[in-house]
Write an enzyme that holds these catalytic residues in place. Structure first.
Site, PDB file in Angstrom:
ATOM      1  N   GLY A 755       0.818  -1.205   0.000  1.00 42.71           N
ATOM      2  CA  GLY A 755       0.000   0.000   0.000  1.00 42.71           C
ATOM      3  C   GLY A 755       0.847   1.248   0.000  1.00 42.71           C
ATOM      4  N   SER A 758      -0.916   8.142   2.972  1.00 39.22           N
ATOM      5  CA  SER A 758      -0.734   9.586   2.962  1.00 39.22           C
ATOM      6  C   SER A 758       0.547  10.007   3.643  1.00 39.22           C
ATOM      7  CB  SER A 758      -1.922  10.252   3.658  1.00 39.22           C
ATOM      8  OG  SER A 758      -2.014   9.773   4.983  1.00 39.22           O
ATOM      9  N   GLY A 760       3.249   7.536   4.199  1.00 41.63           N
ATOM     10  CA  GLY A 760       4.283   6.541   4.064  1.00 41.63           C
ATOM     11  C   GLY A 760       3.851   5.363   3.214  1.00 41.63           C
ATOM     12  N   VAL A 762       3.406   1.080   2.983  1.00 42.91           N
ATOM     13  CA  VAL A 762       3.090  -0.067   3.820  1.00 42.91           C
ATOM     14  C   VAL A 762       3.658  -1.321   3.179  1.00 42.91           C
ATOM     15  CG1 VAL A 762       1.289  -1.366   4.979  1.00 42.91           C
ATOM     16  CG2 VAL A 762       0.972   1.048   4.530  1.00 42.91           C
ATOM     17  N   ASP A 871     -11.193  11.150  11.037  1.00 41.52           N
ATOM     18  CA  ASP A 871     -11.024  10.696   9.660  1.00 41.52           C
ATOM     19  C   ASP A 871     -11.633   9.313   9.494  1.00 41.52           C
ATOM     20  OD1 ASP A 871     -10.260  10.901   7.014  1.00 41.52           O
ATOM     21  OD2 ASP A 871      -8.332   9.933   7.350  1.00 41.52           O
TER      22      ASP A 871
END
EC number: 2.7.11.1
Length: 1030
Positions: A755, A758, A760, A762, A871
């Site tokens: 992944g 926003s 970094g 993954v 969020d």
């Protein structure tokens, strides 16, 4: 044979050549010149057409423009004046040594040059040889002449290289005026930097002139000589103060405004108030705020026709435009800013604004940040450049060739452009300019010109003397704007980059919804400005490697507050992390990947929650609290200031029996942007103790899973409100560390990337045989206090235990491998499961998923201090192998780079945000309830929220037009009623998560109906799907 010692003179150039005494030298130069011409792909007998012709020849890299059909190439009769085979090239070569950069097309000043060209060249003092002849001897003499010119340079080899480069770029003659150079740059590159000053003689050419691929702007004289005709598809606006009394009057008014602005500038420098007044002056002069774009467009066309008929010219003076579109207002604003010494940048065109006919202005205000100046919807509104970085693929067919047609598309969207930058306390980058936030004193020496000290008796001459207008040289190719590359953000950490379908979305007018809302709410632009300003705050100077230590002195308040903050860190025993601090999503710019300009926007919505403190500390001063009440938004760039203000407010609240203090939005925004520098050092220590009181809740029911995906929500981990610790217990946390949860990078086996989030990347990893998700931060330069705050967040996260909360397993707290390690959840995000093509989620399972999410959120809201997610969205709900839903991204929201307007992924953030958050109003934990209502809507409609809108349109529709998603009739009435309650405009009327859980449990047992309607894209009627058994 020797050549007589005499001067060889090129009458078209006036270049005096040195004599050559030896045949060997002549022969060598002749051969070198032949080789040189071969490099240029020029045959010896090639002739050039008249440079004064409006129709220019096609070049490799530029487009030519045919301005007047009446002009034609010069004939080549022997008795007609003509440009000789090499005299034009010789002229050009001779200018290379004096020119540092490319210049406009050689059609400029063509008439003057043509007058100086003679048909003959003196050879041996007597012979007059026609250069147009085919005589080889004459051709060799021409080659000698060129070689001699090159030999006169200090570095002939470098000159040849430069000459070849300039020739390939289609450069122009050196006689052009500085105004013509700037006009060419603006026309060719679509931007002018802070150093570029618009002088008399500058003209802005807009429109389609012909389909040629050469890029040569026609000279002003030719434009002015073009007869007025309805068939002309271009327009030109001229800056000429000597013949434009209206423009002179406007400049004098601007100088008067600048003189008066000193009273509102505490530092003595021109501040944002001056910029607002100049913008209002421009807006009022050119027709006022644009409420109805169509009416403004009709008025402009009417004025344009009238002026052309009156003046008898297609070139209109800038001061005569009492009705102006975005490009006209932007040009006038730039001229006025130059006249008073305010640094201003202007950009236009598809690349920067998303439309060929829109221009925008960028200014650097007194806080060092860069803002877009709204000159259309609400003149004077300043929108942070980093908060307007919406990325949209525009439908090229929407823009016609006619400037009139183009006008109708984006007439009111000057401030809704797509160009974004990240300056803030970081480095602002475009292709032509890179600036850093500097202290007030340093800005005077910056490339942008800095702020101008204004005295009450300022005059035009004073301004000119104090800030001399430099002749902006033509920049090299690096001045061409670099195309923006956005670090794509996926809805879920495990979902990779966004789907192509979402990126192919065509939008004719990015601001249409905002325009519609503005018709109903005249203050919409100002409100939107507040929202964007909130979201665009950047972290303090010492947080990122791109920021230098001297930037810490950006303001006096920043410096003083930092010292005060350190002092409080030693003595303050209260925990003051108010809800507004929880949004601390660092609006960080682009990853250290490619160093290109980053497009980001405000995802972190800092809520102005209550600051509750149960400690008995009283070390803060009343004056600090008063400052916290009145802090202007402009100070938001100094993140440390906000932390100090929050501390002061918390301390005062602890000693008062009155209701807790609510800090202004600016303080909340500042804290939000402070990455992991959300609170003072003392707060970090207190949070450790506060976490101990509730950290074990639900620990017994945890089942190991893992997922590390998702974009961390803007205010998650920072949501702590208070701390129960009192007395000397706070000092114990000084010795606490994260050693018990620290993981060595060497212990992790990192696998493939699963992944891109926003803040970094993954990776799927293995840690001592356990499958984990490793979220590695893009920013690896946290040091000192910032690193300590990061560790403080880790301490909080490690205390959370709940079956519906993603398990935090540890962290790598040492650069350059700062990472968070969580359990790995194989099924990815709820968003992906809901919206995948072959969805197999039956109603019973979806109901359980909704209940799982409610349980996880109820746990976070029940923590002491409370944790507000801010969020919450389906991409931040992860699903384990047993279909259990877990909430993630509540602890590291401060690390967020992207913001809710910047996402190009299929799932942004604005789609789930509560209206009060979008409007930048005070918000509490009930904003999570609204977001949960959107998730419920997703689960029971299987549709994507606001799928046909971009984030900016969602802001207008939900935040300002009070629109809500339509609930289809097939949704269970009880679920539909619960969704409606979650979407109440008054947040106090929304249910708590405990009440939501109770409602869902009542629906869980009796599952009615075995058929589930299935959504069909772009259709309101949804087919059914048979229920799948577990």
């Amino acid at each position: 044979m020797k050549v007589k010692e005499e001067t060889l003179k090129n009458l078209g150039d006036g270049v005096v050549l040195r004599p050559v005494d030896h045949c060997s030298s002549i022969w060598s130069m002749k051969m070198n010149m032949k080789n040189f011409l071969k490099k240029l792909h020029i045959s010896p007998n090639q002739s050039d057409e008249a440079e004064g012709s409006i129709s220019t020849t096609k070049s490799n890299h530029h487009k030519s423009i045919d301005v007047s059909s009446s002009s034609s190439p010069r004939s080549h009769h022997s008795n007609s004046p003509e440009i000789k085979p090499f005299s034009g090239l010789s002229n050009w070569l001779s200018s290379v040594g004096h020119r540092k950069i490319p210049s406009p097309p050689n059609s400029f000043n063509a008439k003057n040059r043509a007058a100086t060209v003679d048909d003959t060249v003196v050879v041996n003092g007597s012979e007059h040889v026609d250069l147009g002849s085919k005589d080889p001897a004459v051709e060799e003499e021409n080659q000698i002449q060129l070689a001699l010119e090159l030999s006169a340079r200090e570095d002939p080899e470098a000159t040849q290289i430069e000459a070849i480069k300039q020739f390939s770029l289609g450069s122009c003659a050196p006689e052009n005026s500085p105004a013509e150079l700037i006009a060419y740059r603006y026309w060719n590159y679509n931007c002018l930097g802070y150093d570029d000053k618009i002088l008399d003689g500058f003209y802005d050419l807009y429109g389609v002139l012909n389909a040629s691929s050469a890029e040569r702007i026609p000279p002003l004289l030719d434009l002015q000589g073009t007869p007025v005709s309805d068939g002309v598809t271009w327009e030109a606006v001229l800056v000429n103060r000597s013949g434009d009394s209206n423009l002179l009057r406007l400049e004098q008014m601007a100088l008067d405004i600048a003189a008066k602005s000193r009273s509102v500038s505490s530092s003595g420098f021109v501040n944002s108030e001056l910029v607002r007044k100049l913008a209002i002056l421009v807006g009022d002069y050119m027709g006022g705020p644009v409420v109805h774009p169509e009416s403004m467009l009709r008025a402009w066309r009417s004025l344009s026709y009238s002026l052309k008929a009156t003046l008898g010219s297609m070139v209109l003076p800038l001061g005569s435009l009492t009705i102006g579109l975005a490009r006209h207002r932007a040009l006038l604003f730039k001229v006025l800013c130059d006249s008073v010494g305010v640094p201003c940048r202007i950009v236009k065109g598809q690349q920067y604004t998303g439309s060929e006919d829109v221009a925008m202005n960028f200014i650097k205000a007194d806080d060092g940040r860069e803002y877009i100046v709204d000159l259309m919807g609400d003149p004077g509104t300043l929108i942070p450049a980093d908060a307007a970085g919406l990325q949209i693929d525009y439908d090229e067919s929407a823009y016609s060739a006619s400037p009139g047609d183009n006008d109708s598309i984006h007439v009111a969207s000057s401030s809704n452009g797509i160009e974004s930058s990240y300056e803030e306390n970081t480095e602002f980058r475009t292709g032509e300019h890179r600036s850093s936030t500097k202290s007030s004193g340093e800005r005077n020496q910056s490339g942008g010109g800095g702020d101008l000290i204004v005295h009450p008796n300022i005059s035009r001459e004073d301004v000119k003397n104090q800030k001399k207008v430099e002749k902006a040289p033509f920049q090299n190719l690096s001045s061409r704007p670099i195309h923006s590359f956005t670090h794509m953000r996926s809805p879920s950490w495990t979902e990779g980059v966004s789907s192509p379908a979402a990126q192919r979305m065509k939008v004719k007018d990015v601001s249409q919804y905002m325009i519609d809302a503005a018709k109903e709410n005249p203050r919409l632009a100002q409100k939107l400005h507040d929202v964007l300003l909130e979201s665009g705050v950047v972290a303090p100077p010492n947080l990122f490697s791109e920021v230098y230590p001297q930037q810490l002195e950006a303001t006096v308040e920043s410096k003083n507050s930092t010292e005060a903050k350190k002092e409080r860190g030693k003595d303050l025993e209260t925990t003051q992390e108010g809800r507004h601090q929880n949004g601390f999503g660092p609006v960080r710019f682009l990853p250290p990947l490619p160093r290109v300009q980053s497009k980001t926007n405000a995802h972190d919505q800092r809520d102005n929650g209550k600051v509750v403190s149960q400690s008995d500390s009283s070390h803060s001063e009343a004056s600090s609290t008063e400052y916290a009440r009145t802090v202007p938004a402009a100070v938001a760039a100094a993140a440390v200031v906000a932390s100090s203000m929050v501390a002061a407010a918390a301390a005062k609240s602890a000693n008062s029996d009155s209701s807790p203090i609510e800090l202004p939005a600016a303080a909340a925004a500042t804290a939000t942007a402070a990455a992991v520098v959300a609170t003072a050092a003392a707060v970090s220590r207190q949070l450790e103790l506060g976490s101990n009181s509730d950290g074990d809740d639900g620990s017994g029911g945890h089942e190991p899973q893992g997922s590390g995906d998702s974009n961390h929500g803007p205010n998650s981990g920072g949501e702590r409100i208070s701390d129960k610790s009192i007395g000397n217990e706070s000092s114990k946390s000084d010795c606490d560390d994260v050693s018990d949860c620290e993981i060595l990078w060497e212990e992790i086996t990192v696998g493939e990337r699963i992944g891109l989030g926003s803040y970094g990347e993954v990776y799927r990893g293995d840690w001592h045989g356990t499958e984990v998700a490793v979220k590695k931060f893009l920013d690896q330069d946290l040091t000192g206090e910032a690193l300590e705050e990061f560790r403080s967040e880790v301490r909080i996260m490690k205390k959370l235990r709940h079956p519906n909360i993603v398990l935090f397993m540890g962290a790598v707290t040492r650069p350059p491998n700062l990472s968070i390690v969580t359990e790995f959840l194989p099924r990815g995000s709820l968003y992906r499961l809901i919206h995948r093509p072959n969805n197999q989620l039956d109603e019973r399972r979806r109901l359980r998923m909704a209940l799982d999410a409610a349980r996880g959120m109820n746990y976070l809201h029940s923590c002491n201090p409370m944790i507000v997610h801010r969020d919450l969205k389906s991409p931040n709900l992860l699903v384990d192998k047993n279909w259990v839903v877990k909430v993630c991204d509540f602890g590291l929201s401060r690390m967020k780079h992207s913001t809710y307007l910047s996402s190009k992924s299929t799932a942004g953030t604005a789609e789930w945000m509560a209206p009060e958050v979008l409007r930048n109003e005070p918000a509490d934990e009930k904003c999570d309830v609204y977001s949960y209502g959107v998730i419920l809507w997703e689960l029971f409609t299987l549709q994507q929220p606001w799928g046909k809108m971009n984030p900016m349109q969602v802001v207008g529709a939900v935040g300002f037009q009070h629109r809500r998603l339509d609930i289809p009739d097939f949704v269970d009435p009880a679920i539909a009623d619960l969704i409606s309650k979650c979407w109440q405009t008054d947040s106090k009327l929304r249910p708590s998560f405990a009440e939501i859980m109770a409602s869902l449990k009542r629906l869980q047992k009796p599952v009615t109906g075995s058929n589930i309607p299935r959504p069909v894209p772009s259709s309101s009627s949804l087919p059914t799907e048979h229920e799948q058994k577990d």
